[in-house]
Motif scaffolding. Structure first.
Motif, mmCIF file in Angstrom:
data_model
loop_
_atom_site.group_PDB
_atom_site.id
_atom_site.type_symbol
_atom_site.label_atom_id
_atom_site.label_comp_id
_atom_site.label_asym_id
_atom_site.label_seq_id
_atom_site.Cartn_x
_atom_site.Cartn_y
_atom_site.Cartn_z
ATOM 1 N N GLU A 1 -3.913 -5.183 6.775
ATOM 2 C CA GLU A 1 -3.090 -5.300 5.572
ATOM 3 C C GLU A 1 -2.364 -6.636 5.554
ATOM 4 O O GLU A 1 -2.233 -7.270 4.499
ATOM 5 C CB GLU A 1 -2.077 -4.145 5.501
ATOM 6 C CG GLU A 1 -2.678 -2.807 5.135
ATOM 7 C CD GLU A 1 -3.321 -2.818 3.757
ATOM 8 O OE1 GLU A 1 -2.762 -3.453 2.839
ATOM 9 O OE2 GLU A 1 -4.392 -2.198 3.599
ATOM 10 N N GLY B 1 0.781 -1.227 0.000
ATOM 11 C CA GLY B 1 0.000 0.000 0.000
ATOM 12 C C GLY B 1 0.813 1.277 0.000
ATOM 13 O O GLY B 1 0.341 2.314 0.490
ATOM 14 N N ARG C 1 5.565 -0.946 7.051
ATOM 15 C CA ARG C 1 5.162 -1.537 5.772
ATOM 16 C C ARG C 1 6.385 -1.808 4.903
ATOM 17 O O ARG C 1 6.462 -2.831 4.217
ATOM 18 C CB ARG C 1 4.189 -0.619 5.036
ATOM 19 C CG ARG C 1 2.812 -0.530 5.685
ATOM 20 C CD ARG C 1 1.987 0.594 5.069
ATOM 21 N NE ARG C 1 0.758 0.811 5.796
ATOM 22 C CZ ARG C 1 -0.445 0.417 5.383
ATOM 23 N NH1 ARG C 1 -0.563 -0.216 4.232
ATOM 24 N NH2 ARG C 1 -1.518 0.659 6.106
ATOM 25 N N GLN D 1 -4.663 -1.186 11.342
ATOM 26 C CA GLN D 1 -4.563 -1.092 9.886
ATOM 27 C C GLN D 1 -3.512 -2.055 9.347
ATOM 28 O O GLN D 1 -3.726 -2.733 8.328
ATOM 29 C CB GLN D 1 -4.229 0.344 9.482
ATOM 30 C CG GLN D 1 -5.345 1.348 9.745
ATOM 31 C CD GLN D 1 -4.915 2.775 9.461
ATOM 32 O OE1 GLN D 1 -3.775 3.038 9.071
ATOM 33 N NE2 GLN D 1 -5.826 3.707 9.664
#
Length: 335
Positions: free
Chosen positions: A178, A123, A144, A174
């Motif tokens: 993910e 993302g 991430r 979140q």
């Protein structure tokens, strides 16, 4: 893909970190280790990439005894994500992600393509993030990148040691969502350590409860809730353990096959007139949609939009009745 055979680790001073631990992690499975501080979960994880060598027993990776493998080559074939992330501050995001492929001497074009693919997967649009430096990213964005870097060399196995523990609760949730989506796409073999029981139930195909260097129980979330091995496991899961179902149950887990309950005539017009529930949607996210409709059933659809089942008010009533009964066994079902 990973097998622990009676693994023991004793540190100087007769400190026992692992005491006869045995379990397996199947190909494409995400197994979570959890327990109180000092229980041995991180030590167990670090034996897989030989950051810690066992005192006794064996760890096998894809059938091979890792004690006989070169540790550098072993680690290059295993992704590793830690709470502190460990991005190199003088490298761009693209350079950080491409680190293992570069060590493996992949061609430049292949490395670039892999970086683009993985930044998209986690993302972070490549055009926006590839040339930035870690200091320019938030904590959640850096984490991430850490996940992308761990996947960059296309490892068969990924080790994750409290990877989301250093971010605030909203970002943590979140990242967990993910991670669920990423694992559904790539199906890597993952050994995941956490201290958060809700995270374990959300992510784990199976969960291992550890205490004092021992593995007390390893089971699927549902079995762990229904049949805890002992009082410690029951207490660790908590009296409200049955309610944790709502942290990981998906719509497809409670849907009834279509047609059923008189719902044999779902026409395209009818499907368009009510909310369609994706199979993989978390049940707790679907509840407001279900509660807001006057219909007794709502359709469940797959990724292609095809009808695969229905969720009915009666089936949900039965589920919540079971949850209440198991949490307060003195009340008869239905009260």
């Amino acid at each position: 893909m990973i097998e622990f055979q009676d693994v023991t680790k004793v540190y100087p001073g007769s400190v026992v970190a692992l005491d006869g631990v045995s379990f397996t992690v199947g190909e494409g499975e995400l197994v979570v280790l959890i327990g109180p501080s000092g229980c041995g979960k991180t030590t167990a994880l670090k034996t897989v990439n030989r950051l810690v060598d066992p005192t006794g027993g064996r760890v096998l990776v894809d059938g091979q005894d890792i004690a006989r493998m070169d540790p550098v080559q072993l680690r290059r074939g295993i992704g590793y994500v830690i709470q502190q992330i460990g991005l190199f501050p003088h490298m761009t995001i693209a350079e950080n992600v491409a680190l293992v492929p570069r060590l493996k001497e992949w061609p430049v074009s292949r490395r670039r393509a892999r970086v683009e693919e993985l930044l998209d997967l986690v993302g972070l649009p490549p055009a926006t993030f590839r040339d930035r430096y870690p200091r320019e990213l938030s904590g959640g964005q850096q984490q991430r990148v850490g996940v992308a870097r761990a996947l960059a060399g296309d490892p068969a196995i990924v080790l994750m040691d409290e990877p989301f523990g250093a971010v605030d609760p909203m970002i943590r949730r979140q990242l967990q969502e993910e991670m669920r989506k990423i694992q559904a796409t790539i199906r890597k073999t993952i050994l995941f350590v956490t201290h958060d029981i809700s995270e374990a139930f959300l992510l784990g195909d199976r969960i291992g409860i550890m205490k004092g260097g021992h593995l007390l129980q390893m089971a699927a979330p549902e079995l762990l809730l229904r049949q805890p091995a002992d009082g410690f496991v029951a207490d660790f899961v908590g009296r409200d353990g049955m309610w944790r179902k709502l942290d990981y149950l998906r719509v497809q887990d409670v849907s009834l096959p279509a047609p059923c309950s008189g719902s044999s005539d779902w026409t395209p017009a009818m499907l368009a007139a009510v909310p369609n529930l994706p199979e993989t949607m978390l049940l707790k996210d679907a509840l407001p949609l279900i509660a807001g409709e006057r219909a007794t059933e709502l359709p469940v659809v797959d990724e292609a939009g095809r009808l695969t089942g229905v969720v009915s008010h009666s089936s949900l009533t039965a589920l919540f009745s079971e949850l209440v009964h198991r949490s307060f066994p003195s009340n008869p079902p239905g009260d």
